[in-house]
Design a protein around this motif. Structure first.
Motif, PDB file in Angstrom:
ATOM      1  N   PRO A  61      34.993  54.163  68.684  1.00  0.00           N
ATOM      2  CA  PRO A  61      33.924  54.675  69.529  1.00  0.00           C
ATOM      3  C   PRO A  61      32.697  53.768  69.548  1.00  0.00           C
ATOM      4  O   PRO A  61      31.905  53.820  70.483  1.00  0.00           O
ATOM      5  CB  PRO A  61      33.605  56.029  68.902  1.00  0.00           C
ATOM      6  CG  PRO A  61      34.045  55.915  67.482  1.00  0.00           C
ATOM      7  CD  PRO A  61      35.184  54.967  67.487  1.00  0.00           C
ATOM      8  N   ARG A  62      32.567  52.925  68.507  1.00  0.00           N
ATOM      9  CA  ARG A  62      31.325  52.151  68.437  1.00  0.00           C
ATOM     10  C   ARG A  62      31.286  50.995  69.447  1.00  0.00           C
ATOM     11  O   ARG A  62      30.302  50.781  70.104  1.00  0.00           O
ATOM     12  CB  ARG A  62      31.135  51.605  67.028  1.00  0.00           C
ATOM     13  CG  ARG A  62      30.478  52.590  66.079  1.00  0.00           C
ATOM     14  CD  ARG A  62      30.030  51.879  64.854  1.00  0.00           C
ATOM     15  NE  ARG A  62      31.133  51.195  64.197  1.00  0.00           N
ATOM     16  CZ  ARG A  62      30.964  50.308  63.245  1.00  0.00           C
ATOM     17  NH1 ARG A  62      29.741  49.965  62.876  1.00  0.00           N
ATOM     18  NH2 ARG A  62      31.994  49.726  62.681  1.00  0.00           N
ATOM     19  N   PHE A  63      32.367  50.250  69.528  1.00  0.00           N
ATOM     20  CA  PHE A  63      32.298  49.017  70.323  1.00  0.00           C
ATOM     21  C   PHE A  63      33.257  48.982  71.509  1.00  0.00           C
ATOM     22  O   PHE A  63      32.936  48.494  72.559  1.00  0.00           O
ATOM     23  CB  PHE A  63      32.570  47.805  69.439  1.00  0.00           C
ATOM     24  CG  PHE A  63      31.709  47.786  68.228  1.00  0.00           C
ATOM     25  CD1 PHE A  63      30.332  47.767  68.367  1.00  0.00           C
ATOM     26  CD2 PHE A  63      32.254  47.831  66.968  1.00  0.00           C
ATOM     27  CE1 PHE A  63      29.529  47.756  67.243  1.00  0.00           C
ATOM     28  CE2 PHE A  63      31.453  47.819  65.853  1.00  0.00           C
ATOM     29  CZ  PHE A  63      30.079  47.786  65.972  1.00  0.00           C
ATOM     30  N   GLY A  64      34.473  49.431  71.299  1.00  0.00           N
ATOM     31  CA  GLY A  64      35.478  49.234  72.336  1.00  0.00           C
ATOM     32  C   GLY A  64      35.691  47.743  72.504  1.00  0.00           C
ATOM     33  O   GLY A  64      35.499  46.958  71.577  1.00  0.00           O
ATOM     34  N   ARG A  65      36.090  47.320  73.687  1.00  0.00           N
ATOM     35  CA  ARG A  65      36.244  45.880  73.939  1.00  0.00           C
ATOM     36  C   ARG A  65      35.937  45.665  75.412  1.00  0.00           C
ATOM     37  O   ARG A  65      36.835  45.584  76.239  1.00  0.00           O
ATOM     38  CB  ARG A  65      37.664  45.469  73.620  1.00  0.00           C
ATOM     39  CG  ARG A  65      37.855  43.978  73.564  1.00  0.00           C
ATOM     40  CD  ARG A  65      39.300  43.650  73.476  1.00  0.00           C
ATOM     41  NE  ARG A  65      39.851  43.737  72.138  1.00  0.00           N
ATOM     42  CZ  ARG A  65      41.149  43.865  71.889  1.00  0.00           C
ATOM     43  NH1 ARG A  65      41.994  43.973  72.866  1.00  0.00           N
ATOM     44  NH2 ARG A  65      41.596  43.913  70.653  1.00  0.00           N
ATOM     45  N   PRO A  66      34.659  45.628  75.770  1.00  0.00           N
ATOM     46  CA  PRO A  66      34.318  45.561  77.194  1.00  0.00           C
ATOM     47  C   PRO A  66      34.891  44.290  77.822  1.00  0.00           C
ATOM     48  O   PRO A  66      34.753  43.212  77.251  1.00  0.00           O
ATOM     49  CB  PRO A  66      32.797  45.551  77.207  1.00  0.00           C
ATOM     50  CG  PRO A  66      32.414  45.077  75.855  1.00  0.00           C
ATOM     51  CD  PRO A  66      33.476  45.528  74.916  1.00  0.00           C
ATOM     52  N   PRO A  67      35.588  44.416  78.953  1.00  0.00           N
ATOM     53  CA  PRO A  67      36.204  43.243  79.548  1.00  0.00           C
ATOM     54  C   PRO A  67      35.181  42.384  80.290  1.00  0.00           C
ATOM     55  O   PRO A  67      34.039  42.805  80.502  1.00  0.00           O
ATOM     56  CB  PRO A  67      37.192  43.857  80.536  1.00  0.00           C
ATOM     57  CG  PRO A  67      36.574  45.151  80.920  1.00  0.00           C
ATOM     58  CD  PRO A  67      35.774  45.625  79.753  1.00  0.00           C
ATOM     59  N   GLY A  68      35.603  41.204  80.657  1.00  0.00           N
ATOM     60  CA  GLY A  68      34.790  40.389  81.548  1.00  0.00           C
ATOM     61  C   GLY A  68      34.012  39.291  80.859  1.00  0.00           C
ATOM     62  O   GLY A  68      33.364  38.493  81.524  1.00  0.00           O
ATOM     63  N   HIS A  69      34.043  39.219  79.529  1.00  0.00           N
ATOM     64  CA  HIS A  69      33.345  38.109  78.864  1.00  0.00           C
ATOM     65  C   HIS A  69      34.226  36.865  78.877  1.00  0.00           C
ATOM     66  O   HIS A  69      35.447  36.955  78.898  1.00  0.00           O
ATOM     67  CB  HIS A  69      32.994  38.494  77.432  1.00  0.00           C
ATOM     68  CG  HIS A  69      31.875  39.480  77.343  1.00  0.00           C
ATOM     69  ND1 HIS A  69      30.565  39.138  77.574  1.00  0.00           N
ATOM     70  CD2 HIS A  69      31.877  40.806  77.068  1.00  0.00           C
ATOM     71  CE1 HIS A  69      29.799  40.213  77.445  1.00  0.00           C
ATOM     72  NE2 HIS A  69      30.574  41.250  77.147  1.00  0.00           N
ATOM     73  N   ASP A  70      33.558  35.727  78.822  1.00  0.00           N
ATOM     74  CA  ASP A  70      34.332  34.484  78.800  1.00  0.00           C
ATOM     75  C   ASP A  70      35.007  34.272  77.454  1.00  0.00           C
ATOM     76  O   ASP A  70      36.033  33.608  77.367  1.00  0.00           O
ATOM     77  CB  ASP A  70      33.416  33.293  79.086  1.00  0.00           C
ATOM     78  CG  ASP A  70      32.999  33.248  80.541  1.00  0.00           C
ATOM     79  OD1 ASP A  70      33.743  33.791  81.375  1.00  0.00           O
ATOM     80  OD2 ASP A  70      31.937  32.676  80.846  1.00  0.00           O
TER      81      ASP A  70
END
Lengths: 784, 275
Positions: free
Chosen positions: B54-63
């Motif tokens: 719940p804290r971070f996840g893995r947000p997409p779209g970073h290089d």
């Protein structure tokens, strides 16, 4: 039948009435005419009143009309109408006869497979054969006129008889020949020119203004042209390959996209297998279903250019049974396969995987050299694959000389504000003026998100940048993608035919190939493709409407492409991609090759015609530019033409004065074979050193086979010539009619002849008919 | 309830507590030496926390994602040593020094994860105790051949080298592990690194004692190359860059070790993203 009946009834053929004038020879003067008209009217009205009651309305009208017409006819005859003609004086006028001596006359499309030339030989037989059998056109002409015979193909020459014709001319220059004959006969009384041809002109070919000008000129000089059409305007069955659209120079290893026009007649429903051969080796095949309606279609062949040097590409379709002409089932073209690598510059505003995997993809391609510049921190750059320590040492190029040295530029995720205004203008000029290719990639600092909307580069992009492109939302000090979306990428229809996106020749298989690839991601908000852009790949995401993923367009002299996704490398790294899969490599290489391969060199050269006759003038043209790709008008340019025998001749090229940087010179090949033209430029504005630009082109002498292409007879063109000059189109068996027409020509030495018209059978028959009608009505109604 | 009934109930309760206690003790004892299956379960549990946490996840779209490769090992040492503090602290430096668009948190991924290919840079530690499953071996082999880049750190001495070399032999059979000399471009991708430094663990670093562990006296940077001569695996042996990142904020941990470790880490990433 109609013509002879007409002539019997009216005493002269229709053409006489067309050309001549009808005059009335009034014998008594106007008073008597008026008196006769009044008398006739009184007579008519009296008769009409007396009979009125017994006839009824229709009968009265009929009887009245018949009687009135009869009286009017007699009155007309009393006025003595005459046909005034100007007839040529026998043996005082010249008729020029132009006989088509080109190879297309060998085509056997006549009855029972007779060649077209047979009609010519029959019309103008040898002296020995003259007088036998049916009167030939030549004999008839000689009876009345002084004839001058000419043969013509690409040139025109006097001959004494048709037996001198060999039907081996490589071209048919109808207009040029007409002009030359008209010139030669200028001082003589010319009754007209008889032109015996199939009309398949291979020189003027569509040059409408030339045609109009020549015909106007002939008309002004009062020369009527009487074409005699031979050959058939449409073959029963024929397949013809058109001139293939092949670039003069390609990069080794490129996939060539060859557009080959194809025209089939009477072969509907059949399939043709088109083969492309490189020095005897089949390099591409394509099967097409023929429509047979004589409409030109095109086959697109994708062929690899594997070996460097001068290549002769041949295209062929095996002849169908019953085809009239098989020589037009083959085409050939010369092409230079170049192994000088393309130089590209890839600039990334931040380290990205795209760069690593693009480098890996092109690593195996010796013709692509991509110098990479990565901004790794503010003001800090990392260079990879530079040619020497000096290349890109100062960061992104800031002079035209440095930037224009590349054939293509790839811009990754870098914001517009990184560049100076000069650099942005230069990038635009790099595409529009220098003719380089620009590829823009998606990324957090690309397109609208990179602030390109109001920059000169927005013009170059193949898509519009929307107004509402949000400024990057800041998370701390760096942008976070706000419009992140995954896209399943598929080729468009255009993409399935384009050498970049066509990974499989079969469009369905090609689409499947893409369907099996993992989705890619995009972060930029983008507008619509520009009107001139072609979308090759599109992506389907959450929204229903597909969006453009790879799109290309021309911009000025160069090319512009946008790959709107930010991670094409996923097609290399994803777990679903088999290790041996080459999709990413092939697509990347093709894209970069396509982008930069047409970038012009500083020195470009061409030779026209590329297929010439021996002894024909071949124009060598060169375009010379300096290191900044600005045209140079005062350079010293020389061509060295190496013939097939190895003999080298120098040809100086001079500035044409018509376009900046354009030079031309003329070379006349003395023997058949492939000639290589190498051009060197030096002098003012160009550095005098080893890197003085040089360029090579090729042309072939003595192999012109135009006559077998588009070889159907063209009576329409002949009819147009006839109409425009006041002549008339004839068939070979209409010799008598042609002679009559010629005799009535108003040109040359003529004598005026008046022909009475009151005594022609038609008048008698008409009068008789009218009186008979009058009698008939009266008899039927029981009138006296 | 009768008295006898109360006694009976008390007996049952006491027995249950005693039995349960024995069970607990036995479980904790076996946790010191977990079986492979238990390791996999633990890893999977850790992954679940990490991937769907719940804290971070893995947000997409970073290089870029600084990604730790999670592998199976024996003993208590494994991929998660210094995790996630070392990763986070390194990322703070990476994001401050370079303009790389990097995700700011740690990111660990199983070698067998179908998403492994989304992270072409892998960092892993303690490979002296690596004991990959066959599936992991195949996945890593495929990853490296596709163009992935692996940085190995924090293992010491001959015994651990032998284990690592054996494991790599399974992944890339027949490919030697070669020394990388200081003139290799990886040492100049961002910072100019002119010597290989032995970075000690936090304890030794703070105490100022010897920098080596076991018989790993000399730090070495080695690599495995592909057929085209491209670096696939970069090996830091007898050194612990991870600890230098993890304890960079500790005033007692020598600054020059942290500086060096950051320079090396950044060089590895810039190099991996360009070559």
């Amino acid at each position: 039948m109609f013509l002879s009946a007409f002539e019997w009834l009216l005493g002269s053929p229709p053409v006489a009435f067309e050309r001549g004038q009808i005059e009335l020879l009034v014998p008594w003067g106007l008073f008597w005419i008026a008196a006769a008209v009044v008398g006739a009217l009184v007579f008519f009205l009296l008769g009409y009143r007396r009979l009125g009651r017994r006839l009824g309305k229709r009968g009265r009208l009929l009887l009245g009309a018949a009687r009135f017409a009869a009286i009017a006819l007699v009155l007309l005859c009393l006025l003595r109408p005459q046909l005034v003609l100007s007839l040529v004086v026998p043996q005082e006028n010249v008729v020029g006869v132009l006989l088509d001596d080109s190879r297309s006359m060998q085509i056997a499309d006549g009855e029972e497979g007779r060649p077209r030339s047979e009609a010519l030989l029959a019309a103008f037989p040898d002296e020995a054969a003259a007088g036998r059998g049916e009167a030939a056109l030549g004999d008839l002409l000689r009876e009345k006129f002084v004839t001058r015979l000419f043969r013509f193909s690409e040139e025109t020459r006097r001959v004494t008889g048709a037996s001198e014709l060999g039907f081996t001319g490589a071209r048919t220059d109808l207009l040029g020949s007409l002009t030359r004959v008209a010139d030669e006969l200028a001082s003589l009384p010319v009754a007209g020119i008889v032109l015996m041809s199939d009309g398949a002109d291979t020189v003027a070919g569509g040059r409408e203004e030339d045609l109009d000008q020549t015909l106007l000129d002939l008309r002004t000089r009062g020369i009527r042209v009487y074409p005699v059409a031979v050959g058939r305007p449409e073959f029963d069955a024929d397949l013809e390959l058109g001139a293939p659209d092949v670039p003069a120079r390609v990069l080794r290893g490129s996939l060539l996209e060859i557009r080959l026009p194809l025209r089939a007649t009477g072969l509907a429903g059949r399939t043709a297998r088109v083969e492309a051969l490189d020095e005897g080796r089949i390099i591409a095949t394509e099967t097409v279903r023929l429509s047979g309606d004589s409409v030109e279609t095109a086959v697109t062949l994708l062929a690899p250019a594997e070996e460097a040097g001068v290549r002769r590409l041949r295209f062929r379709v095996a002849p169908f049974p019953g085809e009239v002409l098989t020589r037009n089932n083959e085409q050939s073209v010369l092409m230079e396969v170049d192994d000088q690598p393309l130089r590209l510059l890839y600039f990334e505003g931040q380290p990205r995987w795209e760069l690593k995997f693009l480098r890996r993809a092109v690593a195996g391609d010796p013709e692509l050299h991509v110098a990479c510049l990565i901004r790794t921190a503010e003001g800090k750059f990392y260079r990879v694959d530079v040619a020497d320590a000096g290349e890109l040492a100062g960061g992104f190029p800031d002079t035209r000389e440095e930037l224009f040295g590349y054939d293509g530029v790839i811009l990754g995720s870098v914001e517009a504000s990184f560049f100076s205004q000069d650099q942005l203008n230069m990038l635009r000029d790099f595409v529009s003026q220098r003719g380089g290719g620009l590829l823009t990639l998606g990324g957090t600092s690309a397109f609208g998100e990179g602030g390109y909307r109001d920059t000169p580069l927005a013009e170059v992009l193949p898509l519009a940048l929307p107004e509402e492109a949000a400024p990057p939302a800041d998370a701390g000090d760096r942008p976070v993608p706000t419009a992140f979306r995954e896209l399943s990428v598929l080729p468009t229809r255009a993409g399935s035919l384009h050498p970049v996106a066509r990974l499989d020749p079969d469009p369905l298989a090609n689409t499947d190939l893409y369907r099996n690839l993992p989705p890619l991601s995009a972060v930029n908000r983008l507008g619509r493709p520009k009107p001139g852009a072609t979308v090759l790949l599109e992506g389907l995401g959450a929204s229903e409407e597909p969006e453009a993923v790879l799109l290309v367009q021309r911009f000025g002299r160069g090319r512009s492409a946008s790959l709107t996704v930010q991670d094409l490398w996923v097609w290399q790294m994803d777990a679903s991609i088999p290790l041996e899969d080459e999709t990413h490599e092939v697509l990347s290489r093709r894209l970069l090759r396509w982008l930069a391969s047409e970038a012009p060199r500083r020195l470009e050269v061409s030779a026209a015609p590329a297929k010439s006759l021996v002894g024909e003038r071949v124009t060598l043209r060169a375009r010379v530019e300096d290191e900044r790709f600005l045209a140079v008008n005062d350079a010293f340019v020389e061509a060295e033409v190496t013939g097939p025998d190895g003999v080298i001749s120098g040809v100086p090229l001079r500035w044409t004065g018509q376009g900046d940087g354009e030079y031309s010179g003329v070379y006349v090949p003395t023997g058949p074979g492939t000639h290589q033209v190498e051009i060197r430029a030096g002098g003012a504005g160009l550095r005098e050193e080893s890197e003085a630009p040089r360029a090579v082109t090729l042309f072939e002498a003595g192999v012109v086979d135009d006559e077998f292409f588009d070889a159907e007879a063209d009576p329409e063109l002949l009819a147009r010539i006839a109409e425009a000059t006041g002549g008339r189109l004839f068939e070979p068996d209409e010799a008598e009619e042609l002679l009559t027409d010629l005799s009535l020509a108003e040109s040359g030495t003529t004598v005026v002849e008046r022909r009475e018209l009151w005594n022609v059978p038609a008048v008698f028959l008409l009068l008789f008919g009218l009186l008979a009608a009058d009698w008939g009505v009266r008899h039927a109604r029981g009138l006296p | 309830m009768s008295r006898r009934g109360i006694l009976a109930a008390a007996f049952v309760l006491v027995t249950a507590v005693l039995f349960g206690g024995t069970l607990l003790v036995r479980d904790s004892a076996s946790a010191l030496q977990p079986s492979r299956r238990q390791i996999r379960e633990m890893l999977a549990e850790a992954m679940r926390e990490d991937l769907g946490g719940p804290r971070f996840g893995r947000p997409p779209g970073h290089d870029f994602y600084f990604t730790r490769a999670a592998y199976t090992s024996y003993g208590w040492r494994g991929w998660s040593v210094d995790y996630p503090k070392a990763d986070r602290q390194f990322l703070i430096g990476l994001r401050r020094i370079t303009n790389l668009d990097s995700y700011e948190n740690e990111n660990s991924v199983l070698l067998t994860d179908p998403d492994l290919g989304k992270y072409p840079f892998l960092y892993t530690v303690e490979v002296g105790h690596m004991a990959m499953t066959d599936d992991e071996v195949l996945a890593l082999r495929r990853y490296l051949h596709q163009g992935g880049f692996l940085v190995v750190d924090d293992f010491w001495g001959t015994a651990e080298w032998v284990n690592f070399a054996h494991e790599m032999g399974r992944v890339l059979p027949g490919r030697p592990i070669e020394d990388i000399s200081l003139d290799h471009p990886v040492f100049r991708a961002f910072f100019e690194v002119n010597e290989i430094v032995q970075v000690p663990n936090v304890g030794q670093g703070i105490r100022g004692g010897p920098t080596w562990e076991r018989d790993g006296y000399h730090p070495v940077v080695r690599g495995i190359f592909d057929d085209e001569g491209r670096l696939m695996v970069l090996v830091n042996w007898n050194t612990d860059l991870g600890d230098a990142w993890e304890w960079a904020e500790n005033p007692y941990y020598p600054l020059h070790f942290s500086n060096y470790a950051y320079a090396m880490g950044i060089n590895f990433i810039i190099y991996a993203m360009a070559h």
